[in-house]
Design a protein around this motif. Structure first.
Motif, mmCIF file in Angstrom:
data_model
loop_
_atom_site.group_PDB
_atom_site.id
_atom_site.type_symbol
_atom_site.label_atom_id
_atom_site.label_comp_id
_atom_site.label_asym_id
_atom_site.label_seq_id
_atom_site.Cartn_x
_atom_site.Cartn_y
_atom_site.Cartn_z
ATOM 1 N N GLU A 30 35.576 58.953 56.274
ATOM 2 C CA GLU A 30 36.946 59.421 56.468
ATOM 3 C C GLU A 30 37.848 58.234 56.768
ATOM 4 O OE1 GLU A 30 36.490 62.184 59.640
ATOM 5 O OE2 GLU A 30 35.779 60.688 61.069
ATOM 6 N N GLY A 31 39.149 58.450 56.661
ATOM 7 C CA GLY A 31 40.112 57.417 56.998
ATOM 8 C C GLY A 31 40.243 56.346 55.935
ATOM 9 N N LEU A 32 40.532 55.103 56.376
ATOM 10 C CA LEU A 32 40.833 53.976 55.489
ATOM 11 C C LEU A 32 39.625 53.056 55.374
ATOM 12 C CD1 LEU A 32 42.834 52.203 53.868
ATOM 13 C CD2 LEU A 32 43.542 51.190 56.055
ATOM 14 N N TRP A 33 39.164 52.869 54.141
ATOM 15 C CA TRP A 33 38.029 51.998 53.870
ATOM 16 C C TRP A 33 38.464 50.839 52.983
ATOM 17 C CZ3 TRP A 33 32.583 52.462 54.856
ATOM 18 C CH2 TRP A 33 32.269 53.491 55.752
ATOM 19 N N LEU A 34 37.718 49.744 53.063
ATOM 20 C CA LEU A 34 37.946 48.599 52.195
ATOM 21 C C LEU A 34 36.662 48.267 51.462
ATOM 22 C CD1 LEU A 34 40.056 45.466 52.778
ATOM 23 C CD2 LEU A 34 37.691 45.167 52.003
ATOM 24 N N ASP A 35 36.735 48.259 50.137
ATOM 25 C CA ASP A 35 35.621 47.870 49.279
ATOM 26 C C ASP A 35 35.871 46.412 48.893
ATOM 27 O OD1 ASP A 35 33.752 47.432 47.316
ATOM 28 O OD2 ASP A 35 34.371 49.088 46.022
ATOM 29 N N GLY A 36 35.172 45.508 49.563
ATOM 30 C CA GLY A 36 35.453 44.088 49.397
ATOM 31 C C GLY A 36 34.946 43.481 48.117
ATOM 32 N N THR A 37 34.153 44.238 47.358
ATOM 33 C CA THR A 37 33.621 43.753 46.077
ATOM 34 C C THR A 37 33.788 44.876 45.060
ATOM 35 O OG1 THR A 37 31.450 44.380 46.957
ATOM 36 C CG2 THR A 37 32.010 42.048 46.989
ATOM 37 N N PHE A 38 35.007 45.089 44.625
ATOM 38 C CA PHE A 38 35.376 46.261 43.836
ATOM 39 C C PHE A 38 34.585 46.379 42.530
ATOM 40 C CE2 PHE A 38 38.221 48.284 40.671
ATOM 41 C CZ PHE A 38 38.345 49.530 41.263
ATOM 42 N N ALA A 63 39.737 40.267 35.925
ATOM 43 C CA ALA A 63 39.362 41.108 34.784
ATOM 44 C C ALA A 63 38.981 42.523 35.209
ATOM 45 C CB ALA A 63 38.206 40.468 34.019
ATOM 46 N N VAL A 64 38.499 42.708 36.434
ATOM 47 C CA VAL A 64 38.016 44.032 36.830
ATOM 48 C C VAL A 64 39.155 45.045 36.915
ATOM 49 C CG1 VAL A 64 36.121 42.974 38.117
ATOM 50 C CG2 VAL A 64 38.175 43.677 39.336
ATOM 51 N N PHE A 65 40.350 44.573 37.223
ATOM 52 C CA PHE A 65 41.466 45.506 37.370
ATOM 53 C C PHE A 65 41.956 46.021 36.025
ATOM 54 C CE2 PHE A 65 41.687 42.584 41.076
ATOM 55 C CZ PHE A 65 41.228 43.502 42.013
ATOM 56 N N ASP A 66 41.851 45.186 34.985
ATOM 57 C CA ASP A 66 42.174 45.666 33.639
ATOM 58 C C ASP A 66 41.189 46.748 33.224
ATOM 59 O OD1 ASP A 66 44.284 43.877 33.414
ATOM 60 O OD2 ASP A 66 43.027 42.296 32.548
ATOM 61 N N MET A 67 39.916 46.560 33.561
ATOM 62 C CA MET A 67 38.900 47.544 33.179
ATOM 63 C C MET A 67 39.032 48.837 33.969
ATOM 64 S SD MET A 67 35.486 45.240 32.457
ATOM 65 C CE MET A 67 35.698 44.067 33.790
ATOM 66 N N ALA A 68 39.635 48.766 35.151
ATOM 67 C CA ALA A 68 39.802 49.964 35.974
ATOM 68 C C ALA A 68 41.032 50.778 35.595
ATOM 69 C CB ALA A 68 39.889 49.574 37.447
ATOM 70 N N ALA A 69 41.883 50.207 34.752
ATOM 71 C CA ALA A 69 43.161 50.855 34.449
ATOM 72 C C ALA A 69 42.982 52.255 33.876
ATOM 73 C CB ALA A 69 43.962 49.986 33.475
ATOM 74 N N GLY A 80 44.138 51.591 46.372
ATOM 75 C CA GLY A 80 44.963 50.402 46.215
ATOM 76 C C GLY A 80 44.096 49.225 45.808
ATOM 77 N N LEU A 81 44.561 48.416 44.870
ATOM 78 C CA LEU A 81 43.779 47.306 44.335
ATOM 79 C C LEU A 81 44.422 45.974 44.711
ATOM 80 C CD1 LEU A 81 42.962 48.738 40.785
ATOM 81 C CD2 LEU A 81 41.620 48.911 42.898
ATOM 82 N N VAL A 82 43.581 45.026 45.159
ATOM 83 C CA VAL A 82 44.057 43.726 45.612
ATOM 84 C C VAL A 82 43.204 42.639 44.974
ATOM 85 C CG1 VAL A 82 44.393 42.190 47.585
ATOM 86 C CG2 VAL A 82 44.817 44.646 47.831
ATOM 87 N N GLU A 83 43.854 41.681 44.299
ATOM 88 C CA GLU A 83 43.131 40.527 43.789
ATOM 89 C C GLU A 83 43.028 39.503 44.913
ATOM 90 O OE1 GLU A 83 43.551 36.925 40.515
ATOM 91 O OE2 GLU A 83 44.618 38.816 40.155
#
Length: 334
Positions: A30-38, A63-69, A80-83
């Protein structure tokens, strides 16, 4: 980076390694999580579907953010996505986190892309940069002196033939600089005996070592663990999946030290003032893959999951030397 598999035909990722035991260990989510290796987003999706209100997905590979689009928009503001790097994960949120997930090592999708230069099984440029910036593997192999190369191969790859391989690399680059993975593989194969059935490829340890050095993966890991300690709220959960012994040893020693279980290495050393533990271990032993996961994904055989819960004690300083982080020479030839 994340060890999630590549997206399937519906553009959503396959289930990443140890996702089921991870979600069970950190429940309720629950709540706010951070996935440090998206990576391919498998852990982020798992957290969102398990109940996280929002997930911040961080990755140093643009490159991972283009693939997640193709699928990320379906989660709207919940994702939310952060490079960036997870060593700075405590700077990506203005409020304390309920949980942090780190999945260490190189991702399957990076290995599958020959042009990234991570795989000794695919010919491509000798690159290995997760962020696609900075010195490449070719730069290290062509410029580091023999001692520095041997140290990297031995300490980061646990390669017993490190000196022989480093010496052969230095001799080979006098004739032609290294530009491709195939060139490096050929040199390593000349130094080592042909593997017996069931043994790993001769280049496995050397490629691992060079990749770790190129991306400063162990330094990033230590900084990431410290950043997670600063970022998590009391009761927040830290889950780390590692794939080889060097990573797991660092994670294990960090959590032991921060949970008050490390003790004194030398009984004759002067006693120091004990700090309140910053974490509580959910399990003293690492969690591995069960038979079902091994059948679905043989790569999970070497994976280890460690989980701990943040206390309300203030974040403190960490003795990095006690974590087993190798101290290497990094000088280059002038």
């Amino acid at each position: 980076m994340a060890a999630a598999e590549r997206p399937a035909s519906d553009s959503r990722p396959h289930v990443p390694v140890l996702l089921r035991p991870l979600l069970a260990a950190v429940a309720p989510v629950e709540g706010l999580w951070l996935d440090g290796t998206f990576g391919a987003g498998g852990y982020s999706i798992g957290l969102l579907e398990a109940g996280a209100a929002r997930v911040i997905g961080v990755d140093r590979d643009p490159a991972v953010f283009d693939m997640a689009a193709g699928w990320a928009e379906a989660y709207g503001d919940r994702l939310g996505l952060v490079e960036g790097t997870f060593s700075k994960l405590d700077t990506y949120s203005d409020v304390p986190l309920d949980g942090v997930v780190l999945d260490l090592g190189v991702s399957s999708m990076q290995l599958d892309q020959a042009e990234r230069g991570f795989s000794f099984m695919k010919e491509g440029p000798l690159d290995m940069r997760m962020s696609q910036s900075g010195p490449s593997a070719a730069d290290l192999v062509n410029e580091l002196d023999e001692t520095a190369l041997a140290d990297i191969l031995y300490h980061y790859g646990e390669e017993r033939a490190s000196r022989r391989i480093a010496r052969t690399i230095v001799e080979a680059r006098k004739t032609q600089p290294f530009e491709t993975t195939a060139q490096l593989v050929a040199v390593i194969e000349r130094c080592l005996p042909r593997p017996k059935p069931g043994q790993s490829h001769p280049a496995t340890r050397s490629f691992q070592a060079i990749r770790i050095a190129v991306n400063d993966e162990l330094g990033e890991l230590v900084e990431g663990l410290c950043a997670a300690e600063r970022a998590l709220k009391p009761g927040g959960k830290l889950a780390v999946v590692s794939f080889h012994s060097i990573e797991d040893r660092i994670v294990k020693r960090f959590l032991q030290a921060r949970s008050g279980g490390a003790g004194r290495a030398n009984r004759y050393a002067p006693e120091t003032e004990e700090q309140a533990p910053q974490f509580r271990l959910l399990s003293r032993r690492a969690i591995g893959a069960d038979d079902q996961e091994l059948a679905e994904n043989p790569r999970a055989r070497s994976a280890k999951l460690r989980v701990a819960v943040r206390s309300d004690a203030p974040a403190g300083d960490v003795d990095r030397a006690a974590l087993g982080l190798p101290a290497l020479m990094t000088g280059r030839n002038g």
